[in-house]
Scaffold this active site. Structure first.
Site, PDB file in Angstrom:
ATOM      1  N   GLU A 172       0.803  -1.218   0.000  1.00  0.00           N
ATOM      2  CA  GLU A 172       0.000   0.000   0.000  1.00  0.00           C
ATOM      3  C   GLU A 172       0.842   1.277   0.000  1.00  0.00           C
ATOM      4  O   GLU A 172       0.830   2.036   0.986  1.00  0.00           O
ATOM      5  CB  GLU A 172      -0.951   0.036   1.208  1.00  0.00           C
ATOM      6  N   GLU A 353      -5.498  -8.557   0.842  1.00  0.00           N
ATOM      7  CA  GLU A 353      -6.176  -8.139   2.071  1.00  0.00           C
ATOM      8  C   GLU A 353      -7.633  -7.836   1.781  1.00  0.00           C
ATOM      9  O   GLU A 353      -7.963  -7.190   0.791  1.00  0.00           O
ATOM     10  CB  GLU A 353      -5.554  -6.868   2.685  1.00  0.00           C
TER      11      GLU A 353
END
Ligand code: PNW
Length: 446
Positions: A172, A353
């Site tokens: 991320e 995720e």
């Protein structure tokens, strides 16, 4: 709607990689052991006022000592894949130079333990715990940090390249940019938009340099980025909202996707940043070619949609979870997966995720009843299944998270695990969702 039941069973492709995910700083603890150096999250969490209740990752879920027990939990769940991250300061205390053998040994034991149990390791090189020494030298604002990252990546390719089939570079990058440098909720806690996008470029560059390092070593493994993507929808049907949503999508998604998969930063974002921004001035000839070095797969993390107003702000449209930024909208999973395949071609995708925090309690009878998490996962699995049916080459799905853990600025109050952690005793208890997930994996579907 509870997907699946009305339409009968949903079978996933055979060999589908059902998994769970964690990250080093969030679970390992053992912050001062075996030569580990300090990371920016040690500094940040030990700074008063930065995390809820002053929580730190000093002990966390004590996974560094309990990894064997945690491997057995994974086997009991029937996991096919486990995504974890390596703590860079365990490998290079100051972020460069000779690797620390004791740090390498820990991950070697972990990876061997996964293989012994028939679980495929998926390794993330960087999940936010930058060595503090590199931060002291400018952190991700300093282009050298990208070079240091590639050297550290090469150390890991050398150590584990023959045992880890899938490598992810940077977890991320957008969250580092936004939470770390725009809003200041995460380490290093800055609020400086001009620095934020410079950091974005150096994170992208670091990704590309690591991909090149893997190829240069001739490692027979796959590699890709781990991007959290937010489907962006206009908050109303005005032309202003439509325009603002396009630019928002540029900052949330295309800045990262286009640079890696198309070799160019999105023109609308560059124009919005302006020619005098630190980022635009920092991009050198050849950088985009490095960033766009061919990858083998794309790791997607999906939690929430965004609804953008004509003024460029966002509004909440759906019920939120305990994380106030998370709106529960399974359809967003379908939208983002099909969009990636439509706009970027049939690159293999893994979901690294997706999950939900719940107010989980250990009941007197020793159970944890997290029915809300089961509903959430069922609906998101069903959305992923529809995306596969509609042509998305999705090969695996990792629930966030295997264990309750240190949820960054939220400390230990938010519980995201399939497995409950009783922190005072470090006892692990499978939540109802874990028992349910075991049957999903066994049946390869819903
Ligand atoms: C991810 N958002 O962070 C991280 O990769 C995990 O370490 C973290 O524990 C997990 O999600 C749960 O928060 C995110 O604002 C942070 O949409 C922010 C967002 C999404 C994911």
């Amino acid at each position: 709607a509870t997907a699946g039941s009305a339409r009968g069973p949903l079978r996933f492709p055979s060999g589908f990689g059902w998994g769970a995910a964690t990250s080093a700083y969030q679970i390992e603890g053992a912050a001062k052991e075996d030569g580990r150096g300090e990371s920016i999250w040690d500094t940040f969490s030990h700074t008063p006022g930065r995390t809820r209740n002053g929580d730190t990752g000093d002990v966390a879920a004590d996974h560094y000592h309990r990894y064997a027990e945690d491997l057995d939990l994974m086997r009991d769940l029937g996991l096919r894949s486990y995504r974890f991250s390596v703590s860079w300061p365990r490998i290079q205390a100051d972020g460069s130079g000779r690797p620390n053998q004791r740090g390498l040994d820990f991950y070697r034991r972990l990876v061997d333990g996964l293989h012994e149990r028939g679980i495929a390791p998926m390794l993330t090189l960087f999940h936010w715990d930058l060595p503090q020494a590199l931060q002291d030298a400018g952190g991700w604002e300093n282009r050298d940090t990208a070079e240091r990252f590639a050297e550290y990546a090469d150390v890991m390719f050398h150590a584990l390249g023959d045992r880890v089939p899938v490598w992810l570079t940077i977890n991320e990058p957008k969250t580092v940019v936004q939470n770390g440098y725009l809003w200041g909720h995460h380490a290093p806690g800055r609020q400086d938009p001009d620095a934020a996008y410079l950091v974005a470029h150096h994170l992208q560059l670091a990704h590309g340099l690591a991909v090149r390092a893997l190829r240069a070593r001739g490692v027979d493994a796959r590699i890709g980025p781990a991007l959290n993507l937010h489907p962006c929808y206009p908050a109303d049907d005005t032309a202003e909202a439509a325009t603002a949503t396009r630019l928002h999508d540029g900052y949330e998604n295309r800045l990262y996707l286009d640079s890696i998969l198309k070799g160019a930063y999105p023109a609308d974002v560059l124009a919005d940043l302006g020619p005098d921004s630190r980022m635009v001035r920092a991009v050198r000839d050849g950088d985009l070619a490095v960033i766009a070095s061919p990858v083998d797969l794309l790791a997607v993390q999906y939690y929430t949609p965004l609804y953008v107003t004509g003024q460029g702000g966002t509004v909440t449209r759906w019920p939120t979870s305990e994380a106030e930024w998370q709106q529960i909208y399974p359809e967003g999973m379908y939208d983002i997966l099909t969009r990636v395949t439509r706009d970027y071609g049939r690159i293999p995708i893994t979901i690294t995720e997706n999950g939900l925090p719940c107010p989980d309690r250990l009941d007197a009878d020793g159970t944890v009843d997290d029915a809300g998490r089961i509903d959430f996962l069922r609906d998101h699995f069903a959305a992923a299944h529809r995306a596969i049916r509609d042509g998305v080459p999705l090969e695996s799905y990792h629930v966030w998270s295997l264990l309750d853990n240190f949820e960054w600025a939220e400390g230990y109050e938010q519980r995201w695990g399939l497995v409950y952690v009783d922190y005072p005793t470090q006892r692990r208890v499978l939540k109802r969702s874990a028992h349910w997930y075991r049957t999903v994996i066994r049946d390869n579907g819903l």
